[in-house]
Enzyme design. Structure first.
Site, PDB file in Angstrom:
ATOM      1  N   ASP A  85       0.817  -1.214   0.000  1.00  0.00           N
ATOM      2  CA  ASP A  85       0.000   0.000   0.000  1.00  0.00           C
ATOM      3  C   ASP A  85       0.852   1.266   0.000  1.00  0.00           C
ATOM      4  O   ASP A  85       0.328   2.377   0.052  1.00  0.00           O
ATOM      5  CB  ASP A  85      -0.915   0.001   1.238  1.00  0.00           C
ATOM      6  CG  ASP A  85      -2.034   1.027   1.146  1.00  0.00           C
ATOM      7  OD1 ASP A  85      -2.525   1.277   0.035  1.00  0.00           O
ATOM      8  OD2 ASP A  85      -2.408   1.578   2.196  1.00  0.00           O
ATOM      9  N   SER A  96      -7.153   5.172  -0.093  1.00  0.00           N
ATOM     10  CA  SER A  96      -7.452   3.879  -0.708  1.00  0.00           C
ATOM     11  C   SER A  96      -8.931   3.552  -0.548  1.00  0.00           C
ATOM     12  O   SER A  96      -9.510   3.741   0.528  1.00  0.00           O
ATOM     13  CB  SER A  96      -6.618   2.777  -0.044  1.00  0.00           C
ATOM     14  OG  SER A  96      -5.236   3.054  -0.140  1.00  0.00           O
ATOM     15  N   GLN A 134      -5.388  -1.745  -6.963  1.00  0.00           N
ATOM     16  CA  GLN A 134      -6.013  -0.827  -6.013  1.00  0.00           C
ATOM     17  C   GLN A 134      -6.721   0.291  -6.759  1.00  0.00           C
ATOM     18  O   GLN A 134      -6.216   0.805  -7.761  1.00  0.00           O
ATOM     19  CB  GLN A 134      -4.967  -0.216  -5.082  1.00  0.00           C
ATOM     20  CG  GLN A 134      -5.521   0.706  -4.009  1.00  0.00           C
ATOM     21  CD  GLN A 134      -4.421   1.385  -3.222  1.00  0.00           C
ATOM     22  OE1 GLN A 134      -3.828   2.337  -3.693  1.00  0.00           O
ATOM     23  NE2 GLN A 134      -4.129   0.873  -2.027  1.00  0.00           N
TER      24      GLN A 134
END
Length: 291
Positions: free
Chosen positions: A209, A233, A283
């Site tokens: 991430d 996110s 993502q």
């Protein structure tokens, strides 16, 4: 103030992702100290993956996870993880993990685990990039521009990190320009962490991430340090293909094929130094420009 050693930072990361079992299928994640006020998404993903792994007997190991972020997590509060055992088969097991603070879910994650077996195999080739020894660390690059960094960002921007990153093509946070939305960087835990394979998988999920969300913004020449850019996110997926060590250098290559409607979509591939594709990521994140 004395900076922590690499060994202390690595121990801190392992401790952060080592969830505590409160009861059957109920776990508690430790509080982080990023200092941003909200929990880093990678921390929640890594802790949720650990909860799923702890609820599943060997030899099944995690091979994929799919998570949705719903609310920002409060950094000063521990996170409770409730595991739901949806399926336990001979080859596969499926878990749902609900991450909660103050009784409200902040993340839902589905995780699949498989008993290892052989099969047909192929993979994308690893890109030809300089080795990490020839590159400066992200922190070295940031320290070189220390005088330009606004005071309100300086402490967090320059603090020692548990994950060392060495970008192949460093981006400019203070003077962003429009460029192709793709980037590559080497990363690893700053010191050895032992041989617990489940912990190495959790750390990869944590680190996945760190470079993905900002890839889409490269095409537009914007940065959270210089623009009123709201980004976070929305969802995150990781597929774990091969064994690896998170304290050895891993190459993270990312690209963004699309952005629109205040969202940016990003993809990533993670390679071990020997060229094996060990993980893939995807993502979608909020990318809202408020000028």
């Amino acid at each position: 103030m004395t900076e922590p050693t690499p060994e202390q930072l690595a121990t801190e990361l392992v401790d952060l992702l080592d969830v505590e079992e409160l009861d059957t299928d109920l776990y508690r994640g430790k509080v982080g100290n990023d200092g941003f006020g909200r929990v880093f998404g990678g921390q929640v993903i890594g802790q949720a993956l650990q909860a799923a792994q702890r609820s599943t007997d060997a030899p099944k190991i995690a091979h994929s996870l799919h998570a949705y972020f719903m609310r920002p997590g409060a950094e000063e509060l521990p996170i409770i993880y409730r595991v739901v055992r949806d399926f336990d088969g001979r080859s596969f097991a499926t878990r749902r993990v609900i991450a909660m603070q103050k009784g409200q879910p902040i993340l839902n994650m589905a995780c699949s685990l498989q008993t290892p077996e052989g099969g047909l195999a192929h993979q994308d080739a690893m890109p030809d990039v300089p080795p990490p020894e020839e590159l400066k660390s992200d922190r070295e690059l940031r320290l070189a521009m220390m005088d330009e960094i606004p005071e309100r960002f300086r402490h967090q921007f320059l603090r020692p990190r548990m994950i060392e990153i060495r970008p192949v093509t460093p981006r400019s946070w203070l003077h962003p320009v429009k460029q192709e939305p793709r980037q590559s960087s080497w990363f690893r835990v700053v010191a050895p962490i032992g041989d617990d394979a489940a912990m190495h998988r959790a750390i990869l999920a944590y680190a996945s991430d760190m470079s993905l969300l900002g890839t889409a913004s490269l095409a537009h020449g914007v940065s959270w340090m210089t623009h009123k850019l709201q980004s976070t996110s929305l969802d995150h997926s990781v597929w774990l293909h091969e064994d690896f060590r998170a304290d050895d250098w891993l190459l993270y290559t990312t690209d963004s094929p699309w952005a629109g409607h205040a969202r940016g979509f990003n993809r990533g591939k993670i390679y071990a130094r020997d060229g094996r594709l060990v993980a893939s990521c995807a993502q979608e994140g909020l990318m809202r420009l408020r000028e």
